[in-house]
Design an enzyme around this catalytic site. Structure first.
Site, PDB file in Angstrom:
ATOM      1  N   LEU A 206       0.845  -1.192   0.000  1.00 37.46           N
ATOM      2  CA  LEU A 206       0.000   0.000   0.000  1.00 37.46           C
ATOM      3  C   LEU A 206       0.880   1.242   0.000  1.00 37.46           C
ATOM      4  CD1 LEU A 206      -2.603  -0.907   2.795  1.00 37.46           C
ATOM      5  CD2 LEU A 206      -3.009  -0.931   0.324  1.00 37.46           C
ATOM      6  N   HIS A 207       0.567   2.204  -0.855  1.00 38.59           N
ATOM      7  CA  HIS A 207       1.343   3.442  -0.823  1.00 38.59           C
ATOM      8  C   HIS A 207       0.583   4.650  -1.349  1.00 38.59           C
ATOM      9  CE1 HIS A 207       1.813   2.514  -5.089  1.00 38.59           C
ATOM     10  NE2 HIS A 207       2.213   3.751  -5.252  1.00 38.59           N
ATOM     11  N   ARG A 208      -0.562   4.451  -1.995  1.00 37.07           N
ATOM     12  CA  ARG A 208      -1.243   5.580  -2.634  1.00 37.07           C
ATOM     13  C   ARG A 208      -1.851   6.520  -1.589  1.00 37.07           C
ATOM     14  NH1 ARG A 208      -1.099   5.408  -7.937  1.00 37.07           N
ATOM     15  NH2 ARG A 208      -0.685   3.391  -8.893  1.00 37.07           N
ATOM     16  N   ASP A 285      -2.353  -1.578  -3.993  1.00 34.27           N
ATOM     17  CA  ASP A 285      -2.872  -0.437  -4.738  1.00 34.27           C
ATOM     18  C   ASP A 285      -1.861  -0.023  -5.810  1.00 34.27           C
ATOM     19  OD1 ASP A 285      -0.886   0.851  -3.263  1.00 34.27           O
ATOM     20  OD2 ASP A 285      -2.266   2.019  -2.032  1.00 34.27           O
TER      21      ASP A 285
END
Length: 365
Positions: A206-208, A285
């Site tokens: 996850l990074h968005r 994501d």
């Protein structure tokens, strides 16, 4: 004189894409290929290890731009790369993906009248809130040649009025990266290094900003991940941005102490693909993981409202999942009810060979 090609790399997804292209062009006597690393990702875990995994040499040019706002990164890359082009002018510039460096180097080439090629052109999410979408639109508008991975990308460009002679479908270069290193990935046995059983764990990335920058959303995701980990152990490769948000919002300890959750720093390409290829499912994501999971026929739960890679949904194993529905989708996978997909056309590990053929023809060699 050989044709000089600048191959631009900036962020982790770029490195996987440039490696098979670099190796293929390096073998061609008519081509002098040079690596340009903009330094957009400056963390050794995020970049240097990827160069080693992919057999890439030290870059011919390292711009060392580092982090910053979108404007700072884009402007910094343009200023630094323009100097390179003025002192060592290439015949072609190949940019890949959709990061700030992609658009920045494309603009430098366009303004200096150096032909620009966009590898992975034509992808659209339709969501202009994503900075990557702006980079895609800008790059495709000014690039001279658009190498696309799939039919939907061709149609997007045609709908935007792009001339047919600028569009050339060459397939998905990410599959070449996997095949290039398949033997090493198989030997890596990364699941065992983390105490995981092949076929009985999930991989999480996850990074968005839409997922990690809002406290309520990230809190909901952490709750869902903790519940999901009771159904299947989860390996969470925590992006630096995400780790900071987890710390800021007081959520990190819950994950660290969960009995079926393994947290780790970002993992370089070979061990990461060893983990993905042996996983029961992927929760992400990211863009690239949607493609790799489709190639490997592994269920992919993408925590986004849209995707610029819709072929992974229509033909592959990817599905868009809202945070509040994550647990029920994990349960669907665990019941064996997730649909199988198929590999899209030209996702075959031969894209780099088609790139060489295309560039050779257009260079007059």
């Amino acid at each position: 004189m050989p044709t000089t090609v600048h191959l631009i790399a900036a962020a982790r997804p770029n490195f996987m894409k440039v490696a098979p292209v670099y190796h293929a062009l390096k073998r061609e006597p008519w081509c002098d290929v040079k690596l340009v690393h903009t330094g957009q990702h400056y963390d050794a875990n995020m970049s240097d290890a990827f160069f080693q995994d992919l057999g890439l040499p030290a870059p011919d040019f390292h711009l060392g731009v580092g982090s910053g706002s979108h404007a700072e990164q884009t402007g910094g890359v343009m200023i630094a790369y323009e100097k390179i082009c003025l002192s060592d002018r290439p015949d072609w510039i190949i940019v890949v993906g959709d990061v700030n460096s992609t658009a920045a180097c494309a603009m430098v080439g366009a303004k200096l009248l150096i032909p620009v090629i966009h590898l992975e052109a034509g992808l659209r999410s339709g969501d202009r809130r994503m900075p990557e979408e702006t980079n895609r639109l800008v790059t495709d508008a000014i690039a001279d040649l658009l190498w696309t991975p799939s039919p939907d990308a061709d149609e997007n460009l045609r709908r935007e009025g792009v001339a047919e002679e600028r569009i050339e479908r060459i397939g998905n270069i990410m599959m070449d990266s996997y095949e290039l290193l398949r033997d090493r990935i198989t030997r890596e046995n990364a699941p065992a290094a983390h105490g995981l059983t092949p076929g009985n764990y999930g991989v999480v990335t996850l990074h968005r900003p839409s997922n990690v920058d809002d406290k309520a959303t990230l809190t909901l995701l952490v709750e869902q991940l903790l519940k999901a980990s009771e159904l299947v152990p989860l390996f969470f490769a925590v992006h630096p941005r995400t780790r900071k948000r987890l710390e800021d919002f007081g959520l990190l300890t819950q994950l660290q102490t969960a009995p079926h959750m393994t947290l780790a720093e970002p993992v370089s390409y070979v061990p990461f693909m060893s983990l993905v290829s042996n996983a029961k499912l992927v929760i992400t994501d990211s863009g690239g993981v949607q493609e790799e999971s489709t190639y490997l026929d592994i269920p992919c739960l993408t925590l986004r409202d849209n995707t610029e890679r819709p072929i992974t949904v229509t033909e592959g194993t990817n599905r868009l999942v809202k945070p509040e529905h994550l647990l029920e989708n994990v349960a669907t996978v665990m019941r064996g009810e997730w649909p199988h997909g198929r590999r899209p056309d030209l996702w075959d590990g031969q894209t780099a060979a088609r790139i060489v053929k295309s560039l050779k023809k257009r260079s007059g060699n």
